[in-house]
Motif scaffolding. Structure first.
Motif, mmCIF file in Angstrom:
data_model
loop_
_atom_site.group_PDB
_atom_site.id
_atom_site.type_symbol
_atom_site.label_atom_id
_atom_site.label_comp_id
_atom_site.label_asym_id
_atom_site.label_seq_id
_atom_site.Cartn_x
_atom_site.Cartn_y
_atom_site.Cartn_z
ATOM 1 N N ARG A 155 -3.752 42.636 -66.687
ATOM 2 C CA ARG A 155 -4.437 41.474 -67.268
ATOM 3 C C ARG A 155 -5.387 41.951 -68.352
ATOM 4 O O ARG A 155 -6.166 42.875 -68.132
ATOM 5 N N ASP A 156 -5.304 41.318 -69.507
ATOM 6 C CA ASP A 156 -6.211 41.611 -70.627
ATOM 7 C C ASP A 156 -6.279 43.097 -70.958
ATOM 8 O O ASP A 156 -7.352 43.648 -71.193
ATOM 9 N N GLY A 157 -5.137 43.775 -70.961
ATOM 10 C CA GLY A 157 -5.096 45.185 -71.316
ATOM 11 C C GLY A 157 -5.542 46.138 -70.220
ATOM 12 O O GLY A 157 -5.617 47.343 -70.435
ATOM 13 N N ASN A 158 -5.842 45.631 -69.035
ATOM 14 C CA ASN A 158 -6.251 46.466 -67.908
ATOM 15 C C ASN A 158 -5.141 46.503 -66.868
ATOM 16 O O ASN A 158 -4.383 45.547 -66.721
ATOM 17 N N THR A 159 -5.063 47.605 -66.141
ATOM 18 C CA THR A 159 -4.039 47.781 -65.116
ATOM 19 C C THR A 159 -4.689 48.163 -63.799
ATOM 20 O O THR A 159 -5.569 49.022 -63.763
ATOM 21 N N LEU A 160 -4.261 47.531 -62.722
ATOM 22 C CA LEU A 160 -4.707 47.843 -61.373
ATOM 23 C C LEU A 160 -3.472 48.168 -60.560
ATOM 24 O O LEU A 160 -2.504 47.407 -60.567
ATOM 25 N N GLU A 161 -3.481 49.320 -59.878
ATOM 26 C CA GLU A 161 -2.347 49.732 -59.046
ATOM 27 C C GLU A 161 -2.785 49.780 -57.587
ATOM 28 O O GLU A 161 -3.817 50.363 -57.261
ATOM 29 N N LEU A 162 -1.985 49.151 -56.727
ATOM 30 C CA LEU A 162 -2.255 49.104 -55.291
ATOM 31 C C LEU A 162 -1.015 49.611 -54.559
ATOM 32 O O LEU A 162 0.097 49.209 -54.884
ATOM 33 N N TRP A 163 -1.213 50.490 -53.567
ATOM 34 C CA TRP A 163 -0.102 51.005 -52.799
ATOM 35 C C TRP A 163 -0.161 50.476 -51.386
ATOM 36 O O TRP A 163 -1.229 50.334 -50.800
ATOM 37 N N ILE A 164 0.995 50.198 -50.818
ATOM 38 C CA ILE A 164 1.085 49.773 -49.436
ATOM 39 C C ILE A 164 0.643 50.919 -48.543
ATOM 40 O O ILE A 164 1.093 52.051 -48.707
#
Length: 109
Positions: free
Chosen positions: A95-104
């Motif tokens: 979103r808006d040039g930002n990245t968030l990564e979440l792992w199970i």
């Protein structure tokens, strides 16, 4: 929320979004205390920015008493793009040039 980038600390624009998400989750959990465990489709309501949000999969309480809500639906509602990578068991939110990564199964994002 702050992020270390090289020798600089910068503010993450996700701060407000994550705060809102955590607040909503806490609100839902507090509303569920003292009652019988809710089932899918029960009377759990989600509000985002003061508006009732009805995701395609209703929120519910799991067997551990945690309120489960569909992350993809919430993130897309606020304008984020969500991608699932099966091989790595990872969700990528942009979103808006930002990245968030979440792992199970991991507590770190």
């Amino acid at each position: 929320m702050l992020r270390l980038r090289g020798n600089r600390i910068t503010r993450l624009p996700w701060r407000g979004l994550l705060f809102t998400f955590c607040f909503l989750l806490q609100y839902i959990l507090l509303g569920a205390i003292g009652g019988l465990p809710a089932q899918a489709g029960s009377d759990i309501r989600l509000y985002i920015n003061g508006k009732l949000f009805a995701p395609p999969v209703p929120p519910y309480l799991d067997t551990a008493g945690r309120t489960m809500i569909p992350l993809r639906a919430v993130m897309e509602y606020v304008g984020a793009q969500v991608e699932w990578q099966e091989r790595e068991q990872k969700v990528i939110i942009r979103r808006d040039g930002n990245t968030l990564e979440l792992w199970i199964g991991k507590r770190q994002a």
